[in-house]
Design a protein around this motif. Structure first.
Motif, PDB file in Angstrom:
ATOM      1  N   GLY A  70       0.809  -1.213   0.000  1.00 37.62           N
ATOM      2  CA  GLY A  70       0.000   0.000   0.000  1.00 37.62           C
ATOM      3  C   GLY A  70       0.838   1.256   0.000  1.00 37.62           C
ATOM      4  N   LEU A  71       1.885   1.275   0.818  1.00 39.49           N
ATOM      5  CA  LEU A  71       2.766   2.441   0.870  1.00 39.49           C
ATOM      6  C   LEU A  71       3.524   2.620  -0.447  1.00 39.49           C
ATOM      7  N   ALA A  72       3.929   1.506  -1.053  1.00 39.92           N
ATOM      8  CA  ALA A  72       4.632   1.590  -2.341  1.00 39.92           C
ATOM      9  C   ALA A  72       3.739   2.233  -3.395  1.00 39.92           C
ATOM     10  N   ALA A  73       2.448   1.894  -3.378  1.00 41.03           N
ATOM     11  CA  ALA A  73       1.516   2.498  -4.337  1.00 41.03           C
ATOM     12  C   ALA A  73       1.413   4.006  -4.136  1.00 41.03           C
TER      13      ALA A  73
ATOM     14  N   ALA B  96      -1.136  -2.799  -9.491  1.00 39.76           N
ATOM     15  CA  ALA B  96      -1.844  -1.938  -8.539  1.00 39.76           C
ATOM     16  C   ALA B  96      -0.928  -0.846  -8.011  1.00 39.76           C
ATOM     17  N   ILE B  97       0.331  -1.204  -7.754  1.00 41.69           N
ATOM     18  CA  ILE B  97       1.299  -0.200  -7.300  1.00 41.69           C
ATOM     19  C   ILE B  97       1.508   0.851  -8.384  1.00 41.69           C
ATOM     20  N   ALA B  98       1.655   0.398  -9.635  1.00 41.89           N
ATOM     21  CA  ALA B  98       1.878   1.332 -10.743  1.00 41.89           C
ATOM     22  C   ALA B  98       0.694   2.265 -10.944  1.00 41.89           C
ATOM     23  N   GLU B  99      -0.497   1.780 -10.643  1.00 42.23           N
ATOM     24  CA  GLU B  99      -1.697   2.598 -10.800  1.00 42.23           C
ATOM     25  C   GLU B  99      -1.926   3.526  -9.607  1.00 42.23           C
ATOM     26  N   GLY B 100      -1.093   3.393  -8.596  1.00 42.97           N
ATOM     27  CA  GLY B 100      -1.237   4.234  -7.419  1.00 42.97           C
ATOM     28  C   GLY B 100      -2.446   3.892  -6.575  1.00 42.97           C
ATOM     29  N   ASP B 101      -2.956   2.670  -6.712  1.00 39.01           N
ATOM     30  CA  ASP B 101      -4.150   2.228  -5.978  1.00 39.01           C
ATOM     31  C   ASP B 101      -3.691   1.459  -4.742  1.00 39.01           C
ATOM     32  N   ASP B 102      -3.568   2.149  -3.621  1.00 39.91           N
ATOM     33  CA  ASP B 102      -3.016   1.515  -2.432  1.00 39.91           C
ATOM     34  C   ASP B 102      -3.899   0.396  -1.894  1.00 39.91           C
ATOM     35  N   GLU B 103      -5.219   0.547  -1.972  1.00 40.85           N
ATOM     36  CA  GLU B 103      -6.098  -0.505  -1.467  1.00 40.85           C
ATOM     37  C   GLU B 103      -6.020  -1.749  -2.342  1.00 40.85           C
TER      38      GLU B 103
END
Length: 246
Positions: free
Chosen positions: A121-124, A215-222
């Motif tokens: 989540g933080l990586a996103a 998901a990380i690349a999309e910035g979607d932490d959830e």
């Protein structure tokens, strides 16, 4: 400070990179203990250590990681690696873990799950473009290992380390490094049941990895947390099934 060449005689380098890592780490450990590098001193840069020991950057990084696990040095973001003690901390943070026991593998996976879900989540939220690229590079390295029918364990661990780095909190990488590559339990599975680690199994794992990375690349932490949860809980379920079959 005058650098001295490391004695890499053939008898000490049998076994390849892992032996080089051990030699470099032990040399630096002794230099810290005898005061060549005092508490508060900054270690030479990665490039300087690579040149001094005539080894790869990967070897230097793993050697420094071993010193960090011993509690001798710490990395300070943007500043370098500094000596914080001249004697290794007594005992291991993870005493009693036996990578040969399935019960220990499940325990490690449960601990990783608690930490790595939040790391994803933080990586996103925090990853830089370079860190995002590194995650996908590690993903591609796993693909290359699968295509070449080579072991994927080290590449898998590197993928999880890249996600830890993308949190921009160095404690996540330190946590994984303290566990070491045995945090990826497939080594035991391949030894005990090599038929289980087939193309379909690796494709399943890689699909889970890809969902985390996307998901990380999309910035979607959830979504990143959910994808990592699915990946690691799936691992727990697989190894718990093995325990029941013993």
């Amino acid at each position: 400070m005058t650098n001295t060449a490391i004695d890499l005689d053939p008898g000490r380098t049998v076994g390849g990179r892992r032996n080089l890592v051990a030699v470099v780490a032990e040399t630096l450990r002794l230099e810290i203990q005898n005061g060549r590098f005092a508490i508060g001193d900054k270690l030479p840069s990665e490039a300087e250590l690579t040149a001094r020991f005539a080894v790869s950057r990967t070897v230097v990084r793993e050697a420094v990681a071993a010193l960090r696990s011993d509690g001798l040095v710490e990395a300070r973001q943007g500043a370098g690696v500094f000596v914080i003690a001249n004697r290794a901390a007594s005992g291991s943070l993870f005493q009693g873990i036996d990578p040969k026991k399935l019960s220990s593998i499940v325990e490690v996976l449960e601990l990783r799950t608690a930490v790595e879900i939040e790391a994803a989540g933080l990586a996103a939220q925090r990853r830089s473009p370079a860190q995002e690229e590194a995650i996908f590079q590690r993903l591609a390295e796993i693909d290359a290992c699968i295509a070449a029918d080579k072991p994927t364990i080290d590449a898998d661990f590197a993928f999880h380390l890249a996600i830890a780095d993308a949190t921009n909190n160095p404690r996540f990488r330190e946590f994984l490094e303290m566990m070491g590559a045995d945090a990826i339990p497939r080594r035991r599975l391949q030894a005990e049941r090599p038929e289980a680690v087939d193309e379909a199994y690796l494709a399943l794992l890689q699909g889970e990895h890809r969902r985390v990375a996307n998901a990380i690349a999309e910035g979607d932490d959830e979504a990143a947390r959910l994808a990592m949860r699915t990946h690691l809980l799936g691992g727990q379920a697989r190894y718990k099934r093995m325990l029941r079959e013993i």
